[in-house]
Design an enzyme around this catalytic site. Sequence first.
Site, short mmCIF file in Angstrom:
data_model
loop_
_atom_site.label_atom_id
_atom_site.label_comp_id
_atom_site.label_asym_id
_atom_site.label_seq_id
_atom_site.Cartn_x
_atom_site.Cartn_y
_atom_site.Cartn_z
N ASP A 197 -2.02 -2.81 9.27
CA ASP A 197 -2.90 -3.96 9.50
C ASP A 197 -4.07 -4.03 8.53
OD1 ASP A 197 -1.42 -4.88 11.77
OD2 ASP A 197 -2.32 -3.26 12.94
N ASN B 124 0.86 -1.19 0.00
CA ASN B 124 0.00 0.00 0.00
C ASN B 124 0.89 1.24 0.00
OD1 ASN B 124 -1.82 2.05 0.38
ND2 ASN B 124 -2.43 1.44 2.45
N GLY C 200 -0.75 1.73 11.74
CA GLY C 200 -1.20 0.74 12.71
C GLY C 200 -0.51 -0.58 12.45
#
Length: 587
Positions: A218, A159, A250
């Site tokens: 996550d 990502n 995260g």
Amino acid sequence: MNLVLGPYGEGAETLLHGEFGAYPSKGSRYALSLTRTALHIQRLVPKPETDQRTVVPLAEVVGCHTLRSRAPADRAAYFSVYAYPLKKRKVAVGSGRGRQRAARTFQVDGADDYEKNQAVAEKWAAAIKCLVLGIPISSDTDIAPSLLPRPRRLLLLLNPFGGRGLALQWCQTHVLPMITEADISFNLIQTERPNHARELVKGINLAEWDGIVAVSGDGLLYEVLNGLMERPDWEQAIKMPIGILPSGSGNALAGAINCNAGRLEQVLGLELLLNCALLLCHAAVTPLDLVAVTTASGARCFSCLSVAWGFVSDVDIESEKYRHMGAARFTLGTLVRLASMHTYRGRLAYLPAADAPAHRPISRSITVAPNGRLPLQRLPLHRALSDMGLCEERHAFRGAEPAPTPCPSPGSPPPSSASVLPPPSFSFEPGPGELPAGGPGEAQVGGPPDELLVPLGQPVPGSWVTVEDDFVLVLAIYQSHLGADLFAAPFARFDDGLIHLCFIKAGISRAALVRVFLAMEKGSHFEQECPHLVHVPVRAFRLEPLTRKGILTVDGERVEYGPIQGQVHRGLARLITGIDRLKIATG
């Protein structure tokens, strides 16, 4: 039987022993001894004034390659050992320890014949690789490259927008060189939109891969897990090993993996990424609990981290506006939420796990899964980055004389270079009987039945406990970490078959809540005996918010607000966790 004495091999069996030269140090000679846990290096020439030995723990080693000189007259063979030890260095704030690459290259020159020297180099490389991968060998083993499985092939999903947007840079600079030295072949795909990863894993041929790794926070792993569970072959698909290389804001699962390997101190950012990349190279896999979560509309999804309501979910979602700050967004979000702390009325019901103690020591046991020998099929996937072969020693052989070049391992593709392409456009076409994946519940989700749950419209069974109260937060967590630096459930294990239900009731002061979260950094918050903090190990739960407005999250992702329930399914998935020996390397 030869034994090696010392902190990394007290009385340990010596698997291999030899005397070699060093490259590029001309004239230097070393005695090498290999045990199951370490490579012991002792300088012979020039003779040191004191008994100086270098110990390279195999927990810090990612791979070993054989090489050959470009000089035709050189009859020596070479092998390079690639390690990433902890070293003191300056970091962003203050000083600390971080992993730095250390490559040692040894010259095998005991014979006048190159083939004989190469056979010795291959034996040492094969032995080191076997130990790194957890393949058992002894001094009686006929060590040869044939003991090794074919190189692993991983699908990396990255990502580029996660955290502070450094994922691609960190991956190219730190991760790809390391995993290439570990003989891991890969395809790296940049995701372009929400649920891109979910769509991709639904449609690919899983026989092509040995694992799927999220290079992100996550949230991307949540997409991968649910994409696997939405496949018609979900029972087999969910056994695909999954991994995490943390580069989001995260990083709870990465924090749990880091802790499981023996790193009790919390690390963040690049240090956490390097630890997890090192563990990824060691290939060990452990079962992972998943929780089937059903929301108010009847949508079902699978979670590997937590379900949150109240303070935790408020901070998680409301801090999205500070995403450019990376993990610091949660600190700022916490301060903002503390200034206007809310309470929420709700009804919480749960099925206690009567046989589970409320507090337990952290278990670091792992299960080493053998690598399969599946035939490698290559699909024409769009990709942002791909290796096309093994690595070469990039730093050890720089100089005027011809340098050794890599000797390909059996079954390895020919060496080539990686190339960077524009972000991919992946066109997903649903197969027969499949629906396009969107948010939770927009596709048919497989999975085992929830035999402990009844429909949300029906009362919970009489064996359940129900609490109706005002809450500051409710957290159903199944991993040890809520964030990379929040040791929320220190007694949790990857596959303990438990949901650790934690909630804080109304009446707690802001100062006391701050103390709880500060103590959570070390996992000591339950030792404070805060009367408002409750922990119950359960097998299933139901939460019914009675306050009209609020935020619910599953693995940090916002879901529809309303009644929600979940049941744990023990060991349903497989998680790449690395090895337990890392605690030796960091002791």
